[in-house]
Design a protein around this motif. Structure first.
Motif: not given
Length: 476
Positions: A82-98
């Protein structure tokens, strides 16, 4: 844990206890100031579930083992990125983690075979060869009396293992570009509410320029690796080739360049960073506890006698595994699992509304005094099976030892860390080789504290004096 609604006889779940915080920001300022301290104090003051406001968001912290199991395993469909993972998308993109659901399963199914335990054990020589290259670097530093920041070197080691075992290339060839990008991304992915993070992306601030630069670095390196494989220059047995040859289970189409890049970034950022942190903390803990070092020396000498370990040796090195397990308890690299609630739920008799956030702080659970005797002490013997049974019997606890979700450094349920077996294999082999070859001593005047970034990074650095082991003295 419920009340009865007037005139209806209907049980209404209560709100969980928790701090009031400030009117506007709740516990957000405490979270930003000292995240780990806040999470541990919440557990100690309110127990297994605590409710708080963080800015505009309602958050519940969950540490009780059965509650953790409920969120990560039993009712996992109701708890998504959810919202805590939005920052992860900056570098991970939409991958397995997000991603979640069918999209996540489609991605994980491609990479899962590369983490098969038997396959990893058969490739363990790649790990020990890479560690040997690190030992050669350290020998030069030892001969010159140079201090070493082992954090960077552990990242370098983990990067080499990951690249060789999964990507079919040596990622260390790109280390000069990748390591600064990783250091920046670890801070940028944690959304702290700072003004520089909240401003629109189109405003050309210094922060936004650096953000775009390092995004470009990560994307560029991954694109180079993908293009190498497209041109026939990569390994046909790599995860890159598998992704290039796969059909997306949801769309029925081949994976796009963007999708493949996202998976490679996910494996890279999540894989080498967490293992590198775990290795750093393990060597730090051994250096800080001479009694642990002595017992580990005795076991390694008795079983290995100075030779390079293999995967087949690890079952005969139980104390080594206990040291690693205790490090992962004290300093879990994945220190927090955040989730957002899809539908209303009830946990421990308390109402958890849809759209709110649930935090599962591994660090706080691993430092819970109700579960762990003297939790701030580094004591590998707590993972000795005989010790666990004795403790459970003495305290009237479970005869088989602790609950599965008292200790969960790699998470749980279907989303349990895909790289767990690789990480444990790499950490044990590397620690055995390093400990046989060198003695590490923390340089005085350089205190180390856990940093709650994307991973639990040692901050500001782990500066060590490295000295070669007198093998005759060890064997005496």
């Amino acid at each position: 844990m419920s009340t009865t609604e007037a005139g209806t006889g209907t049980a209404v779940p209560q709100q969980a206890p928790g701090p009031e915080g400030s009117v506007l920001f709740g516990a957000l300022s405490s979270f930003k100031k000292d995240t780990l301290k806040l999470l541990v104090e919440l557990q100690r003051q309110y127990g297994g579930i605590a409710r708080m406001k963080m800015g505009p968001y309602l958050v519940h912290q969950i540490t009780q083992p059965e509650h953790v199991k409920h969120v990560l395993q039993d009712n996992a469909r109701n708890y998504v990125r959810g919202r805590f993972y939005r920052g992860f998308n900056l570098f991970f993109g939409r991958g397995m983690l997000t991603t979640d659901g069918p999209e996540w399963r489609a991605r994980r199914s491609i990479t899962q075979p590369f983490f098969n335990r038997t396959r990893l054990r058969e490739s363990s020589g790649t790990i020990t060869d890479t560690v040997e290259e690190l030992l050669a670097r350290w020998q030069k530093a030892a001969d010159k009396g140079q201090d070493v920041d082992i954090t960077d070197d552990m990242m370098w080691l983990a990067m080499g293992v990951l690249g060789r075992m999964l990507y079919g290339v040596d990622l260390r060839d790109h280390a000069d570009r990748l390591m600064p990008a990783v250091r920046f991304s670890l801070k940028a992915m944690i959304l702290t509410g700072e003004v520089k993070q909240m401003l629109p992306r189109w405003i050309p601030t210094r922060y936004q320029r650096r953000l775009k630069h390092y995004q470009g670095v990560l994307n560029g390196v991954m694109d180079e690796i993908i293009d190498l494989h497209r041109s026939g220059g990569g390994s046909p047995g790599s995860v890159v080739s598998a992704l290039l040859n796969a059909t997306h289970a949801v769309t029925g189409k081949p994976f796009t360049q963007t999708q493949i890049r996202a998976e490679l970034k996910t494996l890279f950022l999540a894989g080498h960073e967490t293992t590198g942190c775990a290795l750093t903390w393990t060597l730090y803990a051994i250096a800080q506890h001479e009694n642990v070092r002595a017992q580990l020396d005795e076991e390694l000498q008795r079983v290995l006698g100075g030779r390079t370990p293999t995967a087949a040796d690890l079952p005969h090195l139980p104390y080594l595994r206990q040291v690693v397990d205790e490090t992962l308890r004290m300093y879990p690299p994945i220190w927090l699992f955040p989730r957002d609630t899809v539908e209303d739920d009830e946990i421990g008799g308390y109402h958890v509304p849809a759209g709110s956030t649930v935090l599962v702080p591994v660090y706080a659970a691993h430092h819970n005094a109700a579960v762990w005797e003297n939790p701030e002490a580094f004591d590998p013997s707590r993972f000795c099976p005989a010790h666990q049974t004795k403790t459970a019997t003495a305290t009237g606890g479970r005869a088989a030892g602790r609950d599965r979700y008292d200790y969960f450094p790699f998470g749980g349920g279907a989303r349990k860390c895909i790289g767990m077996d690789l990480a444990l294999l790499e950490i044990q082999l590397a620690v055995a080789m390093i400990t046989q070859r060198f003695r590490l001593h923390l340089v005085s005047g350089h205190p180390v504290t856990p940093g709650a970034l994307v991973s639990l990074r040692p901050l500001p650095e782990v500066l060590m004096q490295i000295k070669s082991v007198d093998r005759e003295a060890v064997g005496a």
